[in-house]
Design a protein around this motif. Structure first.
Motif, short mmCIF file in Angstrom:
data_model
loop_
_atom_site.label_atom_id
_atom_site.label_comp_id
_atom_site.label_asym_id
_atom_site.label_seq_id
_atom_site.Cartn_x
_atom_site.Cartn_y
_atom_site.Cartn_z
N PHE A 174 1.74 0.56 30.24
CA PHE A 174 1.12 0.31 31.53
C PHE A 174 2.11 -0.09 32.60
O PHE A 174 1.88 0.14 33.80
CB PHE A 174 -0.03 -0.70 31.38
N ASN A 175 3.22 -0.66 32.19
CA ASN A 175 4.29 -0.89 33.16
C ASN A 175 4.76 0.42 33.76
O ASN A 175 4.95 0.56 34.97
CB ASN A 175 5.47 -1.63 32.52
N ARG A 178 2.11 1.73 36.11
CA ARG A 178 2.10 0.99 37.37
C ARG A 178 3.28 1.43 38.24
O ARG A 178 3.12 1.71 39.43
CB ARG A 178 2.20 -0.51 37.08
N ASP A 179 4.43 1.52 37.62
CA ASP A 179 5.61 1.98 38.36
C ASP A 179 5.38 3.36 38.93
O ASP A 179 5.69 3.63 40.09
CB ASP A 179 6.84 2.05 37.43
N LEU A 182 3.07 3.25 41.90
CA LEU A 182 3.59 2.62 43.11
C LEU A 182 4.81 3.33 43.68
O LEU A 182 4.98 3.41 44.88
CB LEU A 182 3.99 1.17 42.80
N LEU A 196 -4.82 4.85 39.24
CA LEU A 196 -5.40 3.60 39.75
C LEU A 196 -6.61 3.21 38.91
O LEU A 196 -6.79 2.05 38.53
CB LEU A 196 -5.78 3.76 41.22
N LEU A 199 -5.60 1.85 35.57
CA LEU A 199 -5.03 0.51 35.70
C LEU A 199 -6.13 -0.53 35.83
O LEU A 199 -6.10 -1.58 35.17
CB LEU A 199 -4.09 0.44 36.91
N GLU A 200 -7.12 -0.20 36.64
CA GLU A 200 -8.25 -1.12 36.79
C GLU A 200 -9.05 -1.24 35.51
O GLU A 200 -9.53 -2.30 35.14
CB GLU A 200 -9.21 -0.61 37.88
#
Lengths: 222, 271
Positions: A174-175, A178-179, A182, A196, A199-200
């Protein structure tokens, strides 16, 4: 009865002779060549996207049927070893055909979901599954909507189980996501949306809040 | 690439080696943490390499090998080993519960050596504390494999159909050795052998003379019962164990190929 089992196991895409073979395997596994059956199933899963997402079910049933009838493991062992071969060759597969690659991932994850050992997921598959997901989270794959779609589908289906088996790897994955979300500039907006949402989803404990559900899944009105 | 894991191989079992010929041969590999606590044991592929639970690349090159050696075992074997382990753990929990139950409220239960109660009241007498119970996982797994070979035979199937458990008479009816009791290696292996021999009484019908010879034969450790069935189907030269000599395949592996029960199905189809 005929058609409902076709429906249940999603074997409509096979030719009739193979459908017959599969149905016999379900009822009387001892009477068929189970190695052949496993190959037939794997081959089809790599071609047919719908089947790759559902093949776990028929595999599970055949495994149970064989165990009950002959106390044997031939089907499962052949299936897993064949799957391992395909897994080893995954990078070439990905280069050759994205479709085949995502089918492979879906299939492996579906097997992980359905083929349990004493009601526990197969530990042997945990790292391979993570390997596939990590590959899908690389930047070249994230550019590709087909791959992002595959990634989030698997996480929806088996994310919570995978996390239980190995929290650290899930965190790492998940890192990356997320990277990617973003920092990666070449993502399509759909790709970004999918990321997104996942992630949520995880942040909410592998479920979507009602508002999030509304945001992502209700019809957009003018 | 650091390979700092220490692997302890179980190589003290002759009967295992004899039994596991052929491509399905595998031996238990046990990993221990630095504090000596047991980690999950895994099946080993023919090269004898163990993989492990942390995330590592699939291949590496060892100094003594010619090129990259795959560290990955085959998934079929791994999953079977997992299954075996989790079965043994489940059995262990059940057994412990049974012992505790037997120990506590049943003080006034008569403990007679003639009892054929499935709870085996002698268990509670002989292993009053959990510490007296065999709990080493690798040992339990090995013993379970040996038990599986015996149970995976037509003779055993016929036996349990003919004699329900509660009707068993000790001395007359063979009893599966209890893997949770403490025994020396030799003692256990001998019990298994004797048990297997006694089970032959229930072998599917054969030529008269040979039945007797089977029971008298001592060295029947690795006999595959289904061999007899194959011989029987039309072959007048029904061979007894030792005279078959080399034809008795010793690759007893209850996990690969169609098991002996398959022969039963074929049998009924033929008759």
């Amino acid at each position: 009865m005929e058609n409902s089992s076709k429906e249940e196991y999603k074997i409509q895409s096979f030719d009739l002779e193979t459908q017959k073979l599969l149905k016999t395997a379900l009822k009387d596994p001892g009477s068929v060549d189970l190695e052949k059956v496993s190959n037939v199933i794997v081959d089809q899963s790599l071609k047919d996207q719908n089947f790759s997402r559902e093949a776990g079910r028929i595999c599970y049933t055949i495994v149970q049927a064989e165990a009950k009838q002959t106390n044997g493991n031939v089907f499962r062992r052949n299936l897993l070893n064949r799957l391992q071969q395909e897994f080893k060759a995954r990078e070439e597969t990905r280069k050759r055909s994205t479709q085949e690659w995502v089918c492979l991932v879906s299939f492996i994850c579906n097997i992980f979901d359905y083929l349990k050992v004493n009601n526990m997921p197969m530990m042997a598959l945990v790292h391979p599954v993570y390997d596939c997901l990590f590959r899908l989270a690389q930047s070249d794959a994230l550019q590709n909507e087909e791959e992002v779609d595959c990634l989030v589908l698997q996480l929806h289906r088996i994310g919570d189980q995978l996390e239980k088996m190995n929290m650290q790897l899930m965190d790492e994955l998940f890192n990356l996501l997320r990277d990617g979300f973003l920092l990666q500039e070449d993502l399509s907006s759909m790709g970004r949306l999918l990321l997104l949402e996942i992630l949520e989803f995880r942040a909410g404990g592998w479920t979507l809040s009602e508002t999030a559900q509304k945001y992502y899944y209700s019809e957009v009105t003018d | 690439m650091s390979t700092d894991q220490k692997y302890i191989y179980e190589n003290d079992c002759n009967s295992d080696e004899n039994r596991n010929k052929g491509s399905s041969r595998w031996s238990q590999c046990r990993k221990r943490g630095a504090d000596g606590s047991l980690r999950k044991s895994q099946a080993v592929e023919e090269l004898g390499k163990c993989s492990q639970s942390t995330h590592r690349p699939e291949s590496f090159t060892t100094p003594e090998s010619e090129g990259p050696v795959s560290r990955v075992k085959n998934w079929g074997d791994e999953v079977e080993a997992e299954e075996m382990r989790s079965n043994v753990r489940r059995d262990t929990h059940r057994y412990r519960r049974r012992i505790l139950e037997a120990d506590f409220p049943q003080r006034d239960r008569k403990i007679s050596s003639g009892s054929s109660d499935s709870r085996d009241s002698r268990d509670s007498k002989e292993s009053p504390a959990k510490g007296d119970m065999e709990s080493d996982e690798a040992t339990l797994i090995r013993r379970q494999k040996q038990i599986n070979y015996g149970k995976n035979t037509l003779a055993y199937d016929r036996y349990i159909k003919e004699v329900p458990k509660h009707m068993r008479q000790p001395g007359v009816h063979p009893k599966t050795p209890n893997k949770f009791k403490k025994y020396s290696r030799r003692s256990w292996d001998q019990q298994i052998k004797l048990w297997r021999v006694r089970l032959h009484t229930w072998d599917p019908p054969a030529e008269e003379g040979c039945d007797v010879q089977q029971i008298e034969e001592i060295n029947l450790g690795e006999i595959m019962d289904f061999e007899f069935d194959v011989e029987y189907s039309g072959d007048t030269e029904y061979l007894c164990p030792t005279s078959s000599g080399a034809s008795l395949a010793l690759a007893e592996d209850s996990f690969t190929g169609t098991s002996k029960k398959m022969m039963k199905i074929e049998d009924t189809e033929m008759s």
